[in-house]
Design an enzyme around this catalytic site. Sequence first.
Site, mmCIF file in Angstrom:
data_model
loop_
_atom_site.group_PDB
_atom_site.id
_atom_site.type_symbol
_atom_site.label_atom_id
_atom_site.label_comp_id
_atom_site.label_asym_id
_atom_site.label_seq_id
_atom_site.Cartn_x
_atom_site.Cartn_y
_atom_site.Cartn_z
ATOM 1 N N ASP A 245 41.502 2.047 67.474
ATOM 2 C CA ASP A 245 40.645 3.052 68.014
ATOM 3 C C ASP A 245 39.709 2.148 69.057
ATOM 4 O O ASP A 245 38.606 2.549 69.453
ATOM 5 C CB ASP A 245 39.712 3.768 67.032
ATOM 6 C CG ASP A 245 40.409 4.530 66.158
ATOM 7 O OD1 ASP A 245 41.529 5.282 66.593
ATOM 8 O OD2 ASP A 245 40.139 4.854 65.161
ATOM 9 N N GLU A 246 40.152 1.254 69.564
ATOM 10 C CA GLU A 246 39.220 0.181 70.581
ATOM 11 C C GLU A 246 40.020 0.198 71.939
ATOM 12 O O GLU A 246 39.572 -0.474 72.765
ATOM 13 C CB GLU A 246 39.162 -1.277 69.878
ATOM 14 C CG GLU A 246 38.610 -1.432 68.673
ATOM 15 C CD GLU A 246 36.991 -0.967 68.768
ATOM 16 O OE1 GLU A 246 36.497 -1.043 69.866
ATOM 17 O OE2 GLU A 246 36.408 -0.263 67.884
#
Length: 301
Positions: A245-246
């Site tokens: 999720d980065e």
Amino acid sequence: MAQRIVRVTCPDRPGLVGTITTAFADRGMNILQLDQFTDADALPQTAAPVHGSSGGSFFFRAVVDSPADRTPDDEAADAEFRRLRERLMNSVDESTVEIQPYPSTLRVAVLASKTDHCVVEMIRRAQTGQLSGEVVKVVANHDVHGALCDFYGIEHVVVPNADLSKEEHEARVLEAVGDDVDVIVLARYMRILSESFLVKAPCPIINIHHSFLPSFIGANPYQRAHDRGVKMIGATAHYVTADLDEGPIIEQDVVRVDHRHTKDELVKSGADVERSVLYRAVKAHCEGRIFLDGDRTVVFG
């Protein structure tokens, strides 16, 4: 007339727009759309600044057409745009030049689990010509999307994960996806992909995250949001990287909620914003409107 999307990325320097558009004009091409952006604070992605460079990065996207008398068919058009690419590569130092068809013809593979709202949105938008791409297959770990795919004539492959190691399951998913797709979309695909999968994947991967990152990362976000009494929920679409999720963020949106919303009502509102954000992100990718700029994106409207 033949139309193409022309994308140029290079270190910034004075006169780039003029140099590029002059190349179009010299070949008798007409500019239908044009966007450009200079990130003066970013270092170029692939090389140190060249002579005359500001040290930043320059991003350019245009839709251009070529006169019909010179491009009577696709083969002639391809040759014409190959000559344009060579001209741009020779005219703009340290440049990356990409040319793709317009309208877009990108092939989209969708990975899904049980939840269907994002799968339905991808197929609906593609079938109505809004996605700027074609959903060619749906690969799921549960057999719940078969009827939808059969109705639209879309290939549907079920790859159950029961009794398989993570490595075995991912290998079968990659085999099902194949090499003939241009982008993979995680339509609420509820499995974390390994770094090995990302390395072997044939194309970029776009994920829809059920939150306005970075809040409420993890399982059951709507219950956590409800427990905290939030006044706003959202969704984030991003490119998938090895850092969970980065990845570079493509699109985000939020909707207002209040104390009257139950958890189930939050889920319904969240589903609406998730499918809208995912659609806009995939459409932007298919239309070549996204440029990677380090850990972030430049997204032309």
